[in-house]
Design a protein around this motif. Structure first.
Motif, PDB file in Angstrom:
ATOM      1  N   PRO A 434       0.829  -1.200   0.000  1.00  0.00           N
ATOM      2  CA  PRO A 434       0.000   0.000   0.000  1.00  0.00           C
ATOM      3  C   PRO A 434       0.866   1.254   0.000  1.00  0.00           C
ATOM      4  CG  PRO A 434       0.075  -0.959   2.195  1.00  0.00           C
ATOM      5  CD  PRO A 434       0.812  -1.901   1.288  1.00  0.00           C
ATOM      6  N   PRO A 435       0.329   2.368  -0.447  1.00  0.00           N
ATOM      7  CA  PRO A 435       1.103   3.616  -0.433  1.00  0.00           C
ATOM      8  C   PRO A 435       1.444   4.006   1.002  1.00  0.00           C
ATOM      9  CG  PRO A 435      -1.207   4.053  -0.905  1.00  0.00           C
ATOM     10  CD  PRO A 435      -1.044   2.571  -0.945  1.00  0.00           C
ATOM     11  N   ARG A 436       2.623   4.564   1.179  1.00  0.00           N
ATOM     12  CA  ARG A 436       3.105   4.882   2.531  1.00  0.00           C
ATOM     13  C   ARG A 436       3.022   6.378   2.855  1.00  0.00           C
ATOM     14  NH1 ARG A 436       4.293   0.292   5.844  1.00  0.00           N
ATOM     15  NH2 ARG A 436       4.240  -1.438   4.360  1.00  0.00           N
ATOM     16  N   HIS A 437       2.991   7.219   1.852  1.00  0.00           N
ATOM     17  CA  HIS A 437       2.996   8.662   2.120  1.00  0.00           C
ATOM     18  C   HIS A 437       1.602   9.118   2.568  1.00  0.00           C
ATOM     19  CE1 HIS A 437       1.786   8.039  -2.072  1.00  0.00           C
ATOM     20  NE2 HIS A 437       1.078   9.151  -1.964  1.00  0.00           N
ATOM     21  N   HIS A 438       1.572  10.214   3.316  1.00  0.00           N
ATOM     22  CA  HIS A 438       0.300  10.743   3.782  1.00  0.00           C
ATOM     23  C   HIS A 438      -0.510  11.307   2.617  1.00  0.00           C
ATOM     24  CE1 HIS A 438       1.820  11.401   8.176  1.00  0.00           C
ATOM     25  NE2 HIS A 438       1.704  10.131   7.842  1.00  0.00           N
ATOM     26  N   GLY A 439      -1.839  11.175   2.748  1.00  0.00           N
ATOM     27  CA  GLY A 439      -2.727  11.710   1.732  1.00  0.00           C
ATOM     28  C   GLY A 439      -3.328  13.039   2.154  1.00  0.00           C
ATOM     29  N   TYR A 440      -4.379  13.438   1.464  1.00  0.00           N
ATOM     30  CA  TYR A 440      -5.052  14.713   1.727  1.00  0.00           C
ATOM     31  C   TYR A 440      -6.241  14.509   2.664  1.00  0.00           C
ATOM     32  CZ  TYR A 440      -2.600  16.499  -2.448  1.00  0.00           C
ATOM     33  OH  TYR A 440      -1.661  16.888  -3.376  1.00  0.00           O
ATOM     34  N   ASP A 441      -6.383  15.428   3.630  1.00  0.00           N
ATOM     35  CA  ASP A 441      -7.621  15.494   4.391  1.00  0.00           C
ATOM     36  C   ASP A 441      -8.595  16.403   3.655  1.00  0.00           C
ATOM     37  OD1 ASP A 441      -6.755  18.091   4.894  1.00  0.00           O
ATOM     38  OD2 ASP A 441      -6.438  17.791   7.041  1.00  0.00           O
ATOM     39  N   VAL A 442      -9.708  16.790   4.309  1.00  0.00           N
ATOM     40  CA  VAL A 442     -10.744  17.572   3.622  1.00  0.00           C
ATOM     41  C   VAL A 442     -10.203  18.913   3.123  1.00  0.00           C
ATOM     42  CG1 VAL A 442     -12.849  18.912   4.036  1.00  0.00           C
ATOM     43  CG2 VAL A 442     -12.776  16.504   4.661  1.00  0.00           C
ATOM     44  N   VAL A 443      -9.599  19.679   4.017  1.00  0.00           N
ATOM     45  CA  VAL A 443      -9.123  21.009   3.634  1.00  0.00           C
ATOM     46  C   VAL A 443      -8.026  20.908   2.584  1.00  0.00           C
ATOM     47  CG1 VAL A 443      -7.893  23.043   4.484  1.00  0.00           C
ATOM     48  CG2 VAL A 443      -9.837  22.139   5.778  1.00  0.00           C
ATOM     49  N   ALA A 444      -7.119  19.968   2.768  1.00  0.00           N
ATOM     50  CA  ALA A 444      -6.043  19.800   1.785  1.00  0.00           C
ATOM     51  C   ALA A 444      -6.587  19.334   0.436  1.00  0.00           C
ATOM     52  CB  ALA A 444      -5.013  18.807   2.306  1.00  0.00           C
ATOM     53  N   THR A 445      -7.637  18.527   0.438  1.00  0.00           N
ATOM     54  CA  THR A 445      -8.251  18.078  -0.817  1.00  0.00           C
ATOM     55  C   THR A 445      -8.809  19.257  -1.598  1.00  0.00           C
ATOM     56  OG1 THR A 445      -8.776  15.862  -0.006  1.00  0.00           O
ATOM     57  CG2 THR A 445     -10.136  16.705  -1.801  1.00  0.00           C
ATOM     58  N   ILE A 446      -9.487  20.155  -0.914  1.00  0.00           N
ATOM     59  CA  ILE A 446     -10.044  21.326  -1.596  1.00  0.00           C
ATOM     60  C   ILE A 446      -8.918  22.150  -2.202  1.00  0.00           C
ATOM     61  CG2 ILE A 446     -11.378  23.451  -1.289  1.00  0.00           C
ATOM     62  CD1 ILE A 446     -12.834  21.973   1.020  1.00  0.00           C
ATOM     63  N   GLY A 447      -7.870  22.383  -1.438  1.00  0.00           N
ATOM     64  CA  GLY A 447      -6.731  23.122  -1.964  1.00  0.00           C
ATOM     65  C   GLY A 447      -6.084  22.422  -3.139  1.00  0.00           C
ATOM     66  N   ALA A 448      -5.986  21.088  -3.062  1.00  0.00           N
ATOM     67  CA  ALA A 448      -5.373  20.330  -4.159  1.00  0.00           C
ATOM     68  C   ALA A 448      -6.224  20.378  -5.419  1.00  0.00           C
ATOM     69  CB  ALA A 448      -5.142  18.883  -3.721  1.00  0.00           C
ATOM     70  N   MET A 449      -7.544  20.359  -5.267  1.00  0.00           N
ATOM     71  CA  MET A 449      -8.418  20.497  -6.434  1.00  0.00           C
ATOM     72  C   MET A 449      -8.231  21.868  -7.070  1.00  0.00           C
ATOM     73  SD  MET A 449     -11.999  18.480  -5.603  1.00  0.00           S
ATOM     74  CE  MET A 449     -12.325  19.091  -3.964  1.00  0.00           C
ATOM     75  N   MET A 450      -8.150  22.907  -6.242  1.00  0.00           N
ATOM     76  CA  MET A 450      -7.954  24.259  -6.776  1.00  0.00           C
ATOM     77  C   MET A 450      -6.622  24.383  -7.505  1.00  0.00           C
ATOM     78  SD  MET A 450     -10.587  26.160  -6.302  1.00  0.00           S
ATOM     79  CE  MET A 450      -9.887  27.782  -6.575  1.00  0.00           C
ATOM     80  N   ALA A 451      -5.620  23.659  -7.036  1.00  0.00           N
ATOM     81  CA  ALA A 451      -4.288  23.726  -7.643  1.00  0.00           C
ATOM     82  C   ALA A 451      -4.127  22.768  -8.811  1.00  0.00           C
ATOM     83  CB  ALA A 451      -3.231  23.420  -6.577  1.00  0.00           C
TER      84      ALA A 451
END
Length: 763
Positions: A434-451
């Protein structure tokens, strides 16, 4: 009148009246109506509303007013069919209120967005799964997709969801925990070793003192009032600690007790009310801890019994000396100023705490949706450890979760920051890395979509668009996606704020019979107190075209992964017991899962801290000193704007569960037929040169150069501390900046937003 004082006890005949109104409004059939008597019963279904636990021996009536609203909404005879979508464009539906959208009823068929007509049109299930697979497999990187989870998903669905997504290759798991109790999940491991409560329902029968922080049980988990009633009637002291003096914590008439109903009597609940200013809980709890230490110092000096529990501290904790040193050097004037509570009342609260031999501290989002919510949770843990009030019968920490399986979803691995031990076990059991790096939470997901870093969004339930902060920005983020997928039972605004391609996939509700190969399937949930129990639906499905969440997840996985990893998706959806067999291979505490969950009431997951076992770095419970930070966005805004700067909290109405609006009333707060109101202290109304009933606009006083404004709210004079206001969400979510989050948790600070009020242009 839209606003009139409510002088009656919580629940009582008013609750029964509104139960009847909701059953009629939703046009619940006679057959489905009877299913209410199976709600929260060992052989029935678990309430799809809150996560309050069930009694081991359930009574005939194990549901509450808001639980009935949740079941009625799911059991409604109203339907959202392909004909409905053919008659409405998305633009037309967007003009309807959230309440109107909810009232259309149950979704019946999978639908795909057609840009040319601006309408959703039918799509075959196979074609829907192929579209999802094609889009996922076309991404350059699995981290370009995000997979949201609502707290209504079962353990089995959540486990399969994380298995699919990790096999696909990402840990992007934004979920509803990120917006509510994340501070609990991140704070408690640093003190007691695990982010769960240490009590069971049985402990409430033995507690002599209950401290209720930042909660409104009458609305958010009404069955809790039954436990509080019993505690009050046998003499336990209950203290409500909340900026709003909520009706349900004043008096309660139990519909379960005929004598109370027939005599129109009620039970007083709270013996003491403490109303800190918004964001003042850290200073308040630290003040109580400081006073407890002072009284212990005096006890040592004069040779009387200790106030602290030195045996517990010596045997089970580390860090007390540093913690005590910090308390002794803290200034009382600062604690009083920051808490908004007088020194005299802090002393009285400390006396109540000291008198208690078995103390339970409960809390809700009133503690967790602030910038310093993690320190606040840890300070409460510190306070309880001072007197050994953790890990003994009738005492302990009790975070009260919101949605029915939000805690279970996290247990099952819905976590953007998974532990290495969990990932190692996943690799051994399922044979992939499985992937080992941390993923996005809610706030980070919104920022990542915007970017442009996240290009695809899948929502397993919920209403992501309306539950999240900074609403206009969140809308733009979702609309920037190549594909949005929403798995749901009813239409909501989140389905209308979509990507360039969009799917709505209708699913079975928890109240409905889930037949796989002719065999009824049960799903399990974990409540706020770590009890795991099974739930079987009893109602006929709203449409023969519906699939279960498990079937949808497994077929998405099959279509996307193909023969990769040789995972048994068909077997999982044919028999949910197979999923539980694999869950116990990953989580040791789920040993004999199928056998134990088959027993009435299910089983309790071990919580190490309840047993005074501490899964911390030191191997003991850890006192963590907490400073009162003065350089905060609110203080900076107040320095700029003066006393006109107010601090806003968002809250639910009584006719609401999360973003679902059942009706337009909030009767315990005296508001009827409307939602755009501001609860405000009369002295603040006078200070602003306004009057109750005036219409105002609200603007965030944030320093990022973005204008955030919500218009058309009526001022309602209310018992709330000066400088503080309250308003309903999601109407005020546009005022919550995306960057305003809890330190160390990432939770939006929806209970402490600096705002300015101005008269509305139309007033």
């Amino acid at each position: 009148m839209p606003v009139k004082p409510y002088h009656h006890p919580a629940a009582g005949w008013g609750a029964l009246k509104y139960v009847a109104i909701n059953l009629l409004k939703e046009r619940v059939s006679g057959v489905n109506y009877k299913s209410l008597f199976a709600q929260n019963q060992p052989d029935g279904f678990d309430c799809p509303g809150c996560a309050w636990p069930d009694r081991e021996h359930a009574s005939t009536f194990e549901f509450c007013e808001n639980g009935v609203k949740a079941v009625a909404a799911e059991s409604t005879s109203k339907r959202v069919t392909p004909d409905f979508f053919a008659a409405h464009t998305v633009a037309q539906l967007l003009e309807q209120s959230d309440y109107e959208l909810e009232q259309h009823g149950r979704l019946t068929h999978p639908m795909v967005y057609e840009p040319a007509s601006d309408k959703y049109v039918p799509i075959a299930w196979d074609d829907a799964f192929k579209l999802i697979a094609d889009e996922l497999n076309a991404l350059e990187d699995p981290d370009q997709a995000a997979f949201y989870t609502s707290g209504r998903a079962s353990n089995e669905a959540a486990f399969l969801y994380q298995l699919f997504v990790r096999a696909y290759g990402t840990n992007n798991f934004p979920d509803c925990s990120n917006m509510c109790h994340e501070a609990t999940s991140r704070g408690l491991p640093g003190t007691v070793g695990i982010g769960k409560g240490t009590v069971t329902l049985d402990d409430f029968e033995h507690a002599d003192t209950l401290l209720i922080f930042g909660q409104n049980p009458a609305t958010n988990h009404p069955r809790m009032l039954g436990e509080l009633r019993e505690c009050a009637r046998r003499g336990a002291t209950i203290v409500s600690i909340n900026p709003l003096r909520e009706r349900g914590l004043e008096r309660f008439t139990s519909p379960q007790h005929p004598l109370e109903m027939l005599t129109l009597s009620s039970t007083p609940i709270s013996a003491m009310f403490v109303q800190p200013r918004l964001g003042g809980d850290l200073a308040l709890i630290k003040g109580v801890a400081k006073r407890v230490l002072e009284l212990d110092d005096r006890a040592v000096l004069i040779g009387v019994p200790r106030v602290l529990d030195p045996d517990f501290i010596a045997a089970h904790t580390v860090g007390f000396s540093d913690f005590a040193r910090d308390l002794r050097t803290e200034k009382w004037a600062l604690l009083v100023e920051e808490s908004g509570v007088s020194r005299e009342q802090i002393d009285r609260l400390a006396e109540v705490f000291i008198k208690g031999q078995r103390v339970i501290a409960t809390w809700g989002m009133g503690l967790t949706q602030h910038k310093h919510s993690v320190p606040t949770v840890q300070m409460l843990s510190n306070l309880m450890m001072m007197r050994g009030q953790i890990g003994k019968r009738g005492a302990g920490l009790c975070p009260v979760r919101g949605h029915s399986n939000v805690q279970g979803d996290r247990t099952m691995g819905i976590e953007e920051r998974p532990a290495a031990a969990f990932l190692n076990r996943m690799a051994r059991v399922f044979g992939f890395e499985p992937p080992r790096h941390h993923g996005y939470d809610v706030v980070a997901t919104i920022g990542a979509m915007m970017a442009g870093k996240v290009k695809m969004f899948v929502g397993l339930g919920g209403n992501f668009a309306m539950a999240t902060p900074d609403t206009p920005l969140t809308f733009k983020a979702l609309q920037s996606c190549a594909l949005t997928v929403q798995i749901a039972t009813k239409l909501n605004r989140g389905h209308l704020i979509h990507g360039r391609k969009a799917l709505i996939l209708p699913t079975l509700g928890r109240t409905e019979i889930d037949l796989q190969n002719g065999v009824p399937q049960g799903v399990t949930v974990e409540d706020s107190m770590s009890m795991v129990h099974i739930s079987y639906g009893l109602n006929k499905p709203a449409s023969p075209a519906l699939l279960s969440e498990i079937a949808i997840v497994s077929r998405m996985a099959e279509a996307t992964l193909g023969r990769r990893h040789k995972l048994k998706w068909q077997a999982y959806r044919d028999d949910y017991a197979v999923i539980r067999d694999d869950i116990e291979k990953v989580f040791d505490d789920f040993y004999d899962y199928n056998a134990r969950v088959a027993k009435p009431g299910g089983f309790h997951l071990k919580v190490a801290s309840r047993e005074r076992e501490w899964a911390t770095e030191s191997g003991k419970a850890q006192f963590v000193p907490q400073k009162i930070v003065l350089d905060t966005p609110i203080r900076r805004a107040r320095a700029k704007h003066g006393q006109r700067l107010l601090v806003m909290m968002t809250t639910r109405s009584h006719d609401q569960y999360n973003t679902t609006i059942y009706a337009m009333d909030d009767r315990y707060r005296g508001v009827f037929g409307m939602r755009r109101v501001i609860f405000i202290n009369q002295q603040d109304i006078d200070m602003l040169g306004m009057k109750a009933g005036d219409w105002v606009d609200v603007e965030s006083a944030w320093d990022d150069g973005v204008e955030r404004r919500a218009g058309g709210f009526m001022l309602v004079a209310y018992d709330i501390p000066r400088g503080c206001i309250g308003a309903y969400y999601p109407e005020t979510n546009p005022l919550v900046p995306l960057g305003s989050v809890a330190d160390g948790a990432g939770t939006p600070t929806s209970k402490s937003i600096p705002v300015l009020l101005s008269l509305a242009a139309a007033s």
